[in-house]
Every structure is written in C-alpha cells, then in structure tokens.
Design an enzyme around this catalytic site. Structure first.
Site, PDB file in Angstrom:
ATOM      1  CB  THR A  55      -0.947  -0.026   1.209  1.00 50.96           C
ATOM      2  OG1 THR A  55      -1.571  -1.301   1.259  1.00 50.96           O
ATOM      3  CG2 THR A  55      -2.005   1.057   1.106  1.00 50.96           C
ATOM      4  NE  ARG A 104      -1.951  -0.284   6.042  1.00 48.29           N
ATOM      5  CZ  ARG A 104      -1.589  -1.335   5.294  1.00 48.29           C
ATOM      6  NH1 ARG A 104      -0.594  -2.105   5.685  1.00 48.29           N
ATOM      7  NH2 ARG A 104      -2.235  -1.625   4.188  1.00 48.29           N
ATOM      8  CG  HIS A 132      -6.927  -2.059   2.850  1.00 51.90           C
ATOM      9  ND1 HIS A 132      -6.504  -0.936   2.169  1.00 51.90           N
ATOM     10  CD2 HIS A 132      -5.834  -2.869   2.939  1.00 51.90           C
ATOM     11  CE1 HIS A 132      -5.212  -1.067   1.870  1.00 51.90           C
ATOM     12  NE2 HIS A 132      -4.787  -2.233   2.322  1.00 51.90           N
TER      13      HIS A 132
HETATM   14  N1   CP Z   1      -2.427  -5.625   0.827  1.00 49.50           N
HETATM   15  C1   CP Z   1      -1.811  -4.798   1.690  1.00 49.50           C
HETATM   16  O1   CP Z   1      -2.426  -3.921   2.312  1.00 49.50           O
HETATM   17  O2   CP Z   1      -0.461  -5.004   1.786  1.00 49.50           O
HETATM   18  P1   CP Z   1       0.518  -4.190   2.723  1.00 49.50           P
HETATM   19  O3   CP Z   1       0.122  -4.475   4.153  1.00 49.50           O
HETATM   20  O4   CP Z   1       1.899  -4.674   2.380  1.00 49.50           O
HETATM   21  O5   CP Z   1       0.337  -2.727   2.425  1.00 49.50           O
END
Ligand code: CP
Length: 306
Positions: A55, A104, A132
């Site tokens: 992300t 996040r 998400h």
């Molecule tokens: N899919 C996803 O959110 O991956 P990351 O946690 O690496 O950002």
C-alpha cells in the site's frame, strides 16, 4: 468541479457504484496512457502507523509516476505520535506540508478522525480490522481485467474473515454488483455479524463453510487471506488457527476454467508457492494493479482528473 475533488476515501460504502466505475475506468486510461506530469508540484504525505509494503510503496510509486513528491516518516516510532501526539494534531500539522494525506493506523475509525481534522483529502490505507477501500478498488480492477466484469460472480472468501479488513470492504463492493459469496473460515474467524446483516439488507446471497474443498469447484474467484496474527488478543488462539487453510496445487483439479485466485498479500503460508505457477494465480498481478488504481485516486481527489 469533478465529484471526486477533495473527496476523502475512508470507507468503500461511501463510494457509489458510479464512483467505483469511474475509478476503474480512470485507472485503465492511466495504465494505457501514463501522465508523468499530472501532479507536478503536488505533495503526498504517507502516515503509516502500521507496517506496509504494497500500500505504501504503490502510493509512493503512483505519486512519483505522476510527477508529484512524497513525504512520510520511515517508522511511526520516530514520529511524534510516540510522544503522545493525537491523530488530530498530527493531521493539523501535516496538512500544512502536503496536498493529500494517506493514513494507515491500527485503530478502527482513525482515518475518519484524520479526515475530520482537515479539508485536504484523506485516504484510508487500512484502519485496524475495519476497512481497506483502496485495496478493494484494486481488487475490483483485477477482477474486471481477469474476468471481464465485476458483476454476477461467485466468490469464495477464505481465511480470517473476522479481522481481515480487505474482505470487509470487498464484500460490500461486490455485494452491490450482484455477486454471491461463499465464506470459508473456522468458527472463531467468521465474517462479523454487521457485515452479514448489511449483505442481508442488500439482498445478497451468501453461505458459510468450514472447508475450501466444499466450494472451490463452484466459484469464479477464490480470495484467500492471511490469518491476522497482530489482531489476536491471545497468541494461543492464533496458534489454533494459523495454518488452517493452506491452498495446494491439488485442490485446483476440476475447478472452473475461469477461476482466479486472489490474495491481498502478504501471504505467510496460506498458498503454497507451487500454486504461483498455475494459470489460476493472479495475486502478484493484483498487487501491481495498486499503481494505476492509486494513480487514478490521487489524480481524482486532487482535481486533476475528471
Ligand atoms: N495488501 C496490503 O495492504 O499489503 P501491505 O500491508 O503490504 O500494504
């Protein structure tokens, strides 16, 4: 003014079907005809209070590929949040340094708190076990590319349906496009009641299962998820379910020809590496689709695309 200009992207349920189609179409155009100067002079702030590879890096890649710049801290521990600064105060400061903010955070609702603190657009990159939305948009983009449509598909969601925010957002979106769900999980990790109630209200067909074998031959999409160790209050409970679903090549004998296996990644050991070489595996392509989709979102919320 485009409907997206300055829009916060906090929950997928706040995007209409028309908005979703707009993002997917814009991403497709950007993939075909890149716009390396579109966001010249614009700055993206990435505030990641939880680990991320895809992300964060795909947002950064998207901004760089559109000619914009990125700032962010390498680790939340080196930000002033570790001294007790609130999300509200952090955003009141970061808005002065940037044009768009991606956040996040481990707490559900954190992205909403951030959005309420500023008029600049805020994009939720995952808030606890809640939502998400940008993952959902890239999942939909991948589904559209690989199945030719996002509607009227049979979709199995497998693994941690309780804590997995990607499946919470995706169920809402695909439910609106008349898809049918097969939820596969142990009892302790079932899809939360509030999501099931929402699907019932929407008139969406779903069933719950314990074994992948019971559903794999019926579906067009198998969406595998990691058991979210970091969300378990108790390590012993995690150990009971950590290896409950490990997808092996043999499982895919006799499945539908158009079956696509998706996974938001990271995987731990939910899918054996041998499966990567089958025609069904599309999870790395899925991660790559984060770039055109996040480019589309940045261009739209910054008012540079209509
Ligand atoms: N899919 C996803 O959110 O991956 P990351 O946690 O690496 O950002």
């Amino acid at each position: 003014m485009g409907a997206f200009k300055n829009k916060d992207i906090i929950s997928i349920s706040e995007l209409s079907n028309k908005d979703i189609v707009k993002v997917l179409e814009t991403a497709k155009k950007l993939e075909k005809s890149p716009k390396p100067r579109l966001l010249l002079g614009k700055v993206l702030a990435t505030l990641f209070f939880e680990p991320s590879t895809r992300t964060r890096l795909s947002f950064e890649s998207s901004m760089n590929r559109l000619g914009g710049r990125v700032l962010g801290f390498a680790d939340a521990k080196v930000s002033s949040a570790s001294k007790g600064e609130t999300i509200h105060d952090t955003i009141k400061v970061v808005e002065k340094y940037s044009d768009v903010i991606v956040i996040r955070h481990p707490l559900e609702g954190a992205a909403r708190v951030a959005a309420e603190a500023t008029k600049k657009p805020v994009i939720n990159a995952g808030d606890g076990a809640n939502q998400h939305p940008t993952q959902t948009l890239l999942d939909l983009y991948t589904i559209k590319k690989t199945q030719g449509r996002v509607s009227k598909l049979k979709v199995a969601m497998v693994g941690d349906l309780k804590y997995g925010r990607t499946v919470h957002s995706l169920a809402n979106a695909l439910g609106r496009f008349d898809c049918e769900f097969f939820f596969v999980s142990p009892d302790s990790l079932k899809m939360p009641d509030e999501i099931l109630d929402e699907l019932k209200e929407m008139g969406v067909k779903y069933s719950e299962h314990k074994l992948v074998e019971d559903v794999v031959k019926k579906v067009d999409i198998l969406y595998s998820t990691r058991i979210q160790r970091e969300r378990f209050p108790d390590e012993e409970e995690y150990n009971k379910v950590k290896n409950i679903y490990i997808l092996k090549e043999d499982l895919f004998k006799g499945v539908k020809k158009n079956l696509k296996i998706l996974h938001p990644l990271p995987r731990v050991n939910e899918i054996e590496v041998e499966v990567d070489n089958t025609k069904y595996a599309h999870y790395f392509e899925q991660a790559g689709n984060g770039v055109p989709v996040r480019q589309a979102l940045l261009g739209l919320v910054l008012g540079k695309l209509k």
